[in-house]
Design a protein around this motif. Structure first.
Motif, PDB file in Angstrom:
ATOM      1  N   GLU A   1      -3.030   6.084  -4.773  1.00  0.00           N
ATOM      2  CA  GLU A   1      -4.110   6.250  -3.765  1.00  0.00           C
ATOM      3  C   GLU A   1      -5.001   7.277  -4.123  1.00  0.00           C
ATOM      4  O   GLU A   1      -6.227   6.916  -4.003  1.00  0.00           O
ATOM      5  N   ASP A   2      -4.566   8.502  -4.549  1.00  0.00           N
ATOM      6  CA  ASP A   2      -5.402   9.490  -4.877  1.00  0.00           C
ATOM      7  C   ASP A   2      -6.464   8.957  -6.237  1.00  0.00           C
ATOM      8  O   ASP A   2      -7.772   9.017  -6.038  1.00  0.00           O
TER       9      ASP A   2
ATOM     10  N   THR B   1       0.995  -1.257  -0.074  1.00  0.00           N
ATOM     11  CA  THR B   1      -0.008   0.154  -0.108  1.00  0.00           C
ATOM     12  C   THR B   1       0.942   1.236  -0.100  1.00  0.00           C
ATOM     13  O   THR B   1       0.425   2.327   0.020  1.00  0.00           O
TER      14      THR B   1
ATOM     15  N   THR C   1      -7.331   5.662  -6.668  1.00  0.00           N
ATOM     16  CA  THR C   1      -8.080   4.811  -6.111  1.00  0.00           C
ATOM     17  C   THR C   1      -9.173   5.185  -5.320  1.00  0.00           C
ATOM     18  O   THR C   1     -10.613   4.887  -5.527  1.00  0.00           O
ATOM     19  N   ARG C   2      -9.039   6.420  -4.829  1.00  0.00           N
ATOM     20  CA  ARG C   2     -10.056   6.947  -3.873  1.00  0.00           C
ATOM     21  C   ARG C   2     -11.145   7.697  -4.988  1.00  0.00           C
ATOM     22  O   ARG C   2     -12.478   7.457  -4.440  1.00  0.00           O
TER      23      ARG C   2
ATOM     24  N   VAL D   1      -4.052   1.122  -4.211  1.00  0.00           N
ATOM     25  CA  VAL D   1      -3.928   1.805  -3.119  1.00  0.00           C
ATOM     26  C   VAL D   1      -2.270   2.386  -3.430  1.00  0.00           C
ATOM     27  O   VAL D   1      -1.798   3.366  -3.334  1.00  0.00           O
TER      28      VAL D   1
ATOM     29  N   LYS E   1      -6.712   0.657   3.986  1.00  0.00           N
ATOM     30  CA  LYS E   1      -5.240   0.905   4.616  1.00  0.00           C
ATOM     31  C   LYS E   1      -5.449   0.762   6.241  1.00  0.00           C
ATOM     32  O   LYS E   1      -4.546   0.251   6.791  1.00  0.00           O
TER      33      LYS E   1
ATOM     34  N   THR F   1      -7.731  -4.120  -4.366  1.00  0.00           N
ATOM     35  CA  THR F   1      -7.617  -2.497  -3.716  1.00  0.00           C
ATOM     36  C   THR F   1      -6.582  -2.277  -2.943  1.00  0.00           C
ATOM     37  O   THR F   1      -5.717  -1.071  -3.057  1.00  0.00           O
TER      38      THR F   1
ATOM     39  N   THR G   1     -10.562   3.086  -0.020  1.00  0.00           N
ATOM     40  CA  THR G   1      -9.144   3.294   0.385  1.00  0.00           C
ATOM     41  C   THR G   1      -8.831   3.362   1.996  1.00  0.00           C
ATOM     42  O   THR G   1      -7.876   2.640   2.617  1.00  0.00           O
ATOM     43  N   THR G   2      -9.763   3.966   2.677  1.00  0.00           N
ATOM     44  CA  THR G   2      -9.417   4.092   4.030  1.00  0.00           C
ATOM     45  C   THR G   2      -9.604   2.957   4.966  1.00  0.00           C
ATOM     46  O   THR G   2      -8.791   2.332   5.754  1.00  0.00           O
TER      47      THR G   2
END
Length: 326
Positions: free
Chosen positions: A197-198, A65, A200-201, A193, A211, A189, A207-208
């Motif tokens: 990450e951006d 990640t 993916t969000r 990520v 992680k 996912t 994402t949260t």
């Protein structure tokens, strides 16, 4: 060779190089040392390195990640102390206690990194110090003996079908980890990520939660490694675990996982653990032959040098792959 073929070759070298190195090392040991592939040595290596394998598995998911977890060694030490304290009540309380301690540290890491927006390096450095302090406080700054009457030590010293129980635990964990990473939405996912990450969000992926899950997973696996540590050596070890995070990082990176995230393999991580474990096993055989005399401190030197070499090679491979795709 076309661009696509070159790119595939670069990826193959990065992922399968550790397997080739492992095979070469096994052949070298088999040809040079008597009983290197004997059942006693093989099972001893698997039993001892199962702890590091569990820690490296959690680290693999974290690094994919794009994060890092420096607290795994101290978390394992804390887990071993908690498990030892609960061992008189039976196998299950000791096991669940060590897992709970690791889960708690992982949850704190997740909260600090995600909710407080603290860099993983700083957050896990802080929890590393905190977990180490908690282990020393609970243990009164000394080893905590486990109960032999409750059967707790079977988790570390016992065998099942002629195979060490810690190795069975590690094998099941890696099979589950490989299935999760390669065949589930969660695994995809995790890779996404680490890649971006951006993006993916923006795609609406969780994402949260992902992680948070990888840091909790890393903590729980470190706690489980601590349970095996206490059961295998008959005592909770509050000062054990020093350098385990570096062993885990080295195993993951040697296995082809990029420190920048987005690329990784559970199976190759296991190969990295076995490679490092066999290197130290070979050092012991060499000391036994009397040709050289290397102290245990050389393990850290070799581990650091190997990590540096692999990271340098990895950087070159990534740069070459970028050139191929340009």
């Amino acid at each position: 060779m076309g661009r696509l073929d070159t790119a595939r070759l670069v990826r193959a070298i990065g992922r399968y190089g550790v397997l080739l190195a492992l095979v070469v090392l096994i052949l070298f040991g088999w040809l040079r040392y008597e009983n290197f592939l004997g059942s006693y040595n093989v099972l001893s290596v698997l039993r001892y390195n199962s702890m590091f394998a569990l820690v490296a598995l959690g680290m693999c998911f974290v690094i994919i990640t794009g994060g890092i977890d420096l607290s795994v060694g101290s978390t394992a030490a804390l887990g071993s102390v908690v498990a030892a304290l609960l061992s008189p009540y039976g196998v299950l309380p000791g096991l669940l206690g060590g897992l709970a301690a690791g889960f708690a540290v992982g949850a704190i890491n997740a909260f600090v990194i995600i909710r407080l927006n603290i860099l993983p390096f700083i957050a896990t450095l802080a929890t590393m110090l905190a977990a180490s302090g908690c282990a020393l406080l609970l243990a009164n700054n000394q080893s905590v003996s486990v109960s032999y009457e409750s059967g707790f030590t079977e988790l570390g010293q016992g065998d099942f079908l002629g195979f060490p129980i810690p190795a069975w635990i590690g094998l099941v964990a890696y099979l589950a980890g490989s299935l999760v990473l390669n065949l589930t939405a969660f695994g995809r996912t995790v890779l996404a990520v680490g890649g971006n990450e951006d993006a993916t969000r923006l795609m609406g992926l969780p994402t949260t939660r992902v992680k948070a899950a990888v840091y909790i997973l890393s903590g729980a696996l470190a706690g489980l490694a601590g349970v095996i540590l206490a059961a295998q050596f008959g005592a909770g070890q509050p000062i054990e675990g020093v350098g385990w995070e570096l062993f885990a990082i080295a195993s993951v990176v040697v296995g082809g996982t990029l420190l920048t995230g987005g690329v990784g393999s559970v199976g190759s991580t296991l190969a990295g653990v076995l490679l490092l474990g066999l290197i130290f096993n070979i050092l012991n055989f060499e000391n036994g032959l009397g040709w050289i005399s290397l102290s245990a401190y050389w393990q850290s030197v070799i581990r650091g040098a190997l990590l540096l070499v692999v990271v340098a090679i990895q950087a070159r491979l990534v740069a070459r792959s970028d050139d191929v795709h340009a």
